[in-house]
Write an enzyme that holds these catalytic residues in place. Structure first.
Site, mmCIF file in Angstrom:
data_model
loop_
_atom_site.group_PDB
_atom_site.id
_atom_site.type_symbol
_atom_site.label_atom_id
_atom_site.label_comp_id
_atom_site.label_asym_id
_atom_site.label_seq_id
_atom_site.Cartn_x
_atom_site.Cartn_y
_atom_site.Cartn_z
ATOM 1 N N HIS A 179 0.802 -1.294 0.212
ATOM 2 C CA HIS A 179 0.039 0.060 -0.037
ATOM 3 C C HIS A 179 1.010 1.242 0.033
ATOM 4 C CE1 HIS A 179 -3.229 -2.524 2.421
ATOM 5 N NE2 HIS A 179 -3.676 -2.398 1.096
ATOM 6 N N LYS A 221 -18.492 -6.606 7.075
ATOM 7 C CA LYS A 221 -17.082 -7.327 6.979
ATOM 8 C C LYS A 221 -16.568 -7.103 8.489
ATOM 9 C CE LYS A 221 -12.709 -6.967 4.268
ATOM 10 N NZ LYS A 221 -12.112 -6.539 3.513
ATOM 11 N N ARG A 270 -1.620 -6.750 -8.267
ATOM 12 C CA ARG A 270 -0.590 -7.491 -7.914
ATOM 13 C C ARG A 270 -0.566 -8.714 -8.974
ATOM 14 N NH1 ARG A 270 -1.811 -10.108 -3.117
ATOM 15 N NH2 ARG A 270 -3.905 -9.660 -3.452
ATOM 16 N N SER A 299 -2.765 -7.821 2.629
ATOM 17 C CA SER A 299 -3.239 -7.829 4.298
ATOM 18 C C SER A 299 -3.617 -9.031 4.655
ATOM 19 C CB SER A 299 -4.347 -6.626 4.176
ATOM 20 O OG SER A 299 -3.869 -5.519 3.805
#
Length: 156
Positions: free
Chosen positions: A18, A42, A91, A129
């Site tokens: 990040h 979440k 990614r 993460s």
């Protein structure tokens, strides 16, 4: 017109990936909101106040970067802060397919928004993460995966 961008995410926790994307995006924009989306559906590992504090610490002294918290749609937050760009890091090819679909929907919801995709630096592409959380939950050392300015203790 100022080039204002939003880099949205849960940042649960913020990673070196990040940090790298945000710092590399900095020359492209006049102002970047590092915006923590708050999704009531979440379950997060770290509190929103802890995640905000980490982002403030990592980018302290950089006036063009502003940490923020928002609820609801990212494009609605973009409207509120007059942002015309959303920054997303990629990614893998799977990231691209997922982010492309979201970017196209965001464009339909808010025609003035452009999604800017930035490729992750190769040496950081394995960091996510969720991987950092898994290492942390299992009492592993996450210091090589998170920015130097933050420490994540093994107690909540």
């Amino acid at each position: 017109m100022k080039r204002i961008a939003v880099f949205p995410g849960s940042f649960d926790p913020v990673t070196r990936g990040h940090e790298d994307i945000i710092l590399r995006a900095l020359p492209l924009f006049d102002h970047i909101y590092v915006a923590i989306g708050n999704n009531a559906e979440k379950k997060y590992t770290f509190t929103i106040s802890q995640r905000l504090q980490w982002i403030e610490e990592v980018f302290a002294g950089i006036s063009a970067i502003e940490p923020a918290i928002y609820n609801g749609l990212t494009v609605d937050f973009c409207r509120r802060v007059d942002a015309n760009y959303i920054i997303r890091g990629l990614r893998t090819s799977a990231d691209f397919e997922f982010e492309r679909a979201i970017g196209q929907v965001n464009k339909q919801l808010y025609n003035h928004i452009e999604t800017v995709f930035m490729l992750t630096t190769p040496e950081l592409s394995a960091i996510s993460s969720s991987i950092v959380r898994d290492i942390w939950r299992n009492k592993g050392d996450v210091t090589t995966f998170v920015p130097d300015k933050i420490r994540i203790p093994h107690t909540k």
